[in-house]
Design a protein around this motif. Structure first.
Motif, PDB file in Angstrom:
ATOM      1  N   LYS A 311     -16.940  12.124   1.902  1.00 27.98           N
ATOM      2  CA  LYS A 311     -15.988  12.801   2.997  1.00 27.98           C
ATOM      3  C   LYS A 311     -16.258  12.418   4.261  1.00 27.98           C
ATOM      4  N   LEU A 312     -15.426  11.838   5.044  1.00 27.28           N
ATOM      5  CA  LEU A 312     -15.326  11.387   6.592  1.00 27.28           C
ATOM      6  C   LEU A 312     -14.851  12.270   7.368  1.00 27.28           C
ATOM      7  N   SER A 313     -15.318  11.866   8.613  1.00 25.44           N
ATOM      8  CA  SER A 313     -14.785  12.525   9.943  1.00 25.44           C
ATOM      9  C   SER A 313     -13.881  11.493  10.362  1.00 25.44           C
ATOM     10  N   TRP A 314     -13.064  11.786  11.419  1.00 22.14           N
ATOM     11  CA  TRP A 314     -12.127  11.130  11.964  1.00 22.14           C
ATOM     12  C   TRP A 314     -12.784   9.782  12.456  1.00 22.14           C
ATOM     13  N   LEU A 315     -12.293   8.509  12.217  1.00 30.21           N
ATOM     14  CA  LEU A 315     -12.663   7.038  12.267  1.00 30.21           C
ATOM     15  C   LEU A 315     -11.788   6.293  13.124  1.00 30.21           C
ATOM     16  N   ASP A 316     -11.912   5.619  14.065  1.00 26.18           N
ATOM     17  CA  ASP A 316     -10.875   4.618  14.784  1.00 26.18           C
ATOM     18  C   ASP A 316     -10.353   3.705  13.795  1.00 26.18           C
ATOM     19  N   GLU A 317      -9.362   2.979  13.971  1.00 24.41           N
ATOM     20  CA  GLU A 317      -8.869   2.151  13.150  1.00 24.41           C
ATOM     21  C   GLU A 317      -9.869   0.912  13.085  1.00 24.41           C
ATOM     22  N   LEU A 323     -14.803   0.155   6.641  1.00 24.11           N
ATOM     23  CA  LEU A 323     -15.508   0.959   5.764  1.00 24.11           C
ATOM     24  C   LEU A 323     -14.886   1.325   4.475  1.00 24.11           C
ATOM     25  N   VAL A 324     -13.634   1.433   4.705  1.00 19.34           N
ATOM     26  CA  VAL A 324     -12.932   1.595   3.265  1.00 19.34           C
ATOM     27  C   VAL A 324     -13.109   0.602   2.336  1.00 19.34           C
ATOM     28  N   ALA A 369      -4.805  14.334  14.248  1.00 17.29           N
ATOM     29  CA  ALA A 369      -5.968  13.524  13.943  1.00 17.29           C
ATOM     30  C   ALA A 369      -6.028  13.281  12.315  1.00 17.29           C
ATOM     31  N   ALA A 370      -5.767  14.543  11.868  1.00 20.95           N
ATOM     32  CA  ALA A 370      -5.980  14.637  10.342  1.00 20.95           C
ATOM     33  C   ALA A 370      -4.755  13.712   9.788  1.00 20.95           C
ATOM     34  N   LEU A 371      -3.391  14.013  10.129  1.00 24.22           N
ATOM     35  CA  LEU A 371      -2.332  12.810   9.803  1.00 24.22           C
ATOM     36  C   LEU A 371      -2.530  11.449  10.136  1.00 24.22           C
ATOM     37  N   THR A 374      -5.237  10.215   7.571  1.00 22.10           N
ATOM     38  CA  THR A 374      -4.777  10.206   6.238  1.00 22.10           C
ATOM     39  C   THR A 374      -3.691   9.163   5.956  1.00 22.10           C
ATOM     40  N   ARG A 375      -2.859   8.785   7.049  1.00 25.15           N
ATOM     41  CA  ARG A 375      -1.886   7.817   6.956  1.00 25.15           C
ATOM     42  C   ARG A 375      -2.528   6.472   6.523  1.00 25.15           C
ATOM     43  N   ARG A 376      -3.762   6.296   7.694  1.00 22.87           N
ATOM     44  CA  ARG A 376      -4.257   5.034   7.560  1.00 22.87           C
ATOM     45  C   ARG A 376      -5.068   4.750   6.351  1.00 22.87           C
ATOM     46  N   LEU A 377      -5.852   6.064   5.896  1.00 21.80           N
ATOM     47  CA  LEU A 377      -6.527   6.010   4.393  1.00 21.80           C
ATOM     48  C   LEU A 377      -5.405   5.540   3.293  1.00 21.80           C
ATOM     49  N   VAL A 378      -4.233   5.959   3.087  1.00 21.04           N
ATOM     50  CA  VAL A 378      -3.317   5.773   2.184  1.00 21.04           C
ATOM     51  C   VAL A 378      -3.001   4.298   2.345  1.00 21.04           C
TER      52      VAL A 378
END
Length: 443
Positions: A311-317, A323-324, A369-371, A374-378
């Motif tokens: 579980k992560l907090s908001w991270l910049d690009e 990390l991913v 921030a969540a959106l 999420t979009r960047r993770l996906v």
């Protein structure tokens, strides 16, 4: 008889009507006192309401005020007994008292999306909406409460290798003002249950019962969910260097021993106390090397059959992109975001949470921030050919905000502030989307 009539009769039968204004004002001033003009307005509103109730003159238009006054007066359970949307957690009560006593309304039957299922972390769930690791899943009664109300992807509140006490109260307040660099939140603030605009701030720290208490409770909680519901368990270690890794691994092993099918690593808490001027530490996931060391250590310690989520907090690009790829081979899922670490003050400029300048902002104020995350993770999952699931949360307060995160590619969505303020959130999402939500698995 109308809901207002039933609530009125119940208050009268319990002898609570005469003392309602005083009990309300005691709640309003529990942690701080509003300015005189605001306090007078609240006193007058409560007194006039009590008079209308006593005279049998209160109508449906009074229900929002009845809800606020009765909840703050300590009668949330009475409201819930009559099916009134009311917050499920008593923000004036202690963390320990709340562990076994959800005060929100519970449905008689669990809402279902027919026989449709969605695949989350290798399991088929009845609907991909749940409640993340927080005080709303602090024990068996909370898990039962949310499972009955239709939340099917639940994460048991973060547990630790030894007992930890919560931060001093207040711990949770509404944040009705537009978000800014400094969040202004007074302990007496209020937002109507069911409002899609609800935001809150919290500063609980990371309290945990001792393992001899939480392990048997976790076993009972796992037995309380249906076969098409998933209960993850959040864990957190403490210490530095290898000591931190070892403690994370130890508590993850305890969760596995208690039967956890999936362990979630809390790498993102914004409310861990420290001796810094702000009183709290930054989230662990901001340190990529420390994060990877913890994840690798826990993965080695767990059986292959036990799922693992970071579980992560908001991270910049740049931070997330770096990390991913390192995280992806080790985990079955990535969850985010946690609350946004924010500076929080009362309207008089004093800290909302004494001794802690920073706290966690969630609800509608965290939606963008969540959106974004999420979009960047996906996107990183797709471009990298990774196979982890995404558990998205942040700003989920109504059907539209749930749908937005799911449409962004999340495999499951969770809600904390939304579920707190509206225990019927899952029911509403299932009613609106249960027949049409895409990506269900063939049966």
């Amino acid at each position: 008889m109308s809901v207002v009539g039933r609530v009125r009769d119940d208050l009268a039968a319990r002898g609570l009507l005469d003392g309602l204004p005083a009990a309300f004002l005691a709640g309003v001033t529990r942690f701080a006192t509003p300015p005189a003009a605001e306090l007078d307005t609240l006193r007058t509103a409560a007194g006039d309401l009590a008079a209308r109730l006593a005279a049998g003159e209160a109508g449906d238009d009074d229900l929002p005020l009845i809800t606020r006054v009765a909840y703050v007066a300590g009668h949330g359970g009475l409201l819930a007994a009559h099916g009134v949307r009311t917050p499920s957690y008593d923000v004036l009560g202690s963390y320990r008292d709340n562990l076994t006593t959800p005060v929100g309304p519970q449905l008689e039957e669990r809402p279902r999306a027919g026989d449709r299922r969605w695949r989350v972390l290798g399991r088929d769930v009845g609907f991909p909406l749940g409640v993340p690791a927080c005080v709303l899943n602090g024990g068996e009664e909370w898990v039962r409460f949310h499972a009955r109300n239709g939340f099917s992807v639940l994460t048991y509140k973060t547990v630790r290798s030894r007992a930890h006490q919560p931060n001093v109260q207040p711990n949770w307040t509404f944040a009705p003002r537009p978000p800014a660099d400094v969040v202004v939140s007074d302990p007496w603030d209020w937002m109507a249950p069911g409002s899609p605009d609800v935001s809150t701030v919290n500063s609980f720290g990371v309290p945990s019962p001792a393992p001899e208490e939480w392990m048997p409770d976790l076993e009972r909680s796992l037995a309380a969910v249906d076969a098409d519901q998933l209960l993850l368990v959040s864990v957190m270690g403490e210490g530095e260097g290898t000591g931190l890794v070892d403690d994370f691994a130890q508590v993850a092993g305890m969760a596995q021993e208690a039967g956890a099918p999936v362990v979630e690593l809390n790498l993102s808490c914004p409310n861990t106390l420290s001796s810094s001027p702000d009183g709290v530490k930054p989230p662990l996931c901001l340190d990529a090397d420390a994060t990877l060391a913890v994840v690798e250590g826990v993965r080695r310690a767990l059986d292959d059959r036990t799922g693992l989520v970071a579980k992560l907090s908001w991270l910049d690009e740049p931070g997330l992109a770096a990390l991913v790829p390192r995280l992806a081979p080790l985990v079955d899922g990535v969850a985010g975001i946690n609350t946004l670490q924010s500076r929080v003050v009362r309207s008089d400029g004093e800290p909302t949470f004494p001794g802690r300048a920073l706290a966690g902002l969630s609800g509608a104020a965290a939606r963008d921030a969540a959106l974004d995350l999420t979009r960047r993770l996906v996107g990183l999952r797709e471009t990298g050919g990774h196979r982890f699931d995404v558990l998205a949360m942040g700003g989920v307060t109504d059907v539209a905000s749930f749908a937005a995160l799911f449409e962004a590619g999340a495999d499951a969505v969770q809600s904390a502030s939304g579920a707190f303020a509206d225990p019927f959130l899952a029911r509403d999402c299932i009613a609106a989307l249960g027949d049409t939500l895409p990506r269900s698995v063939p049966r």
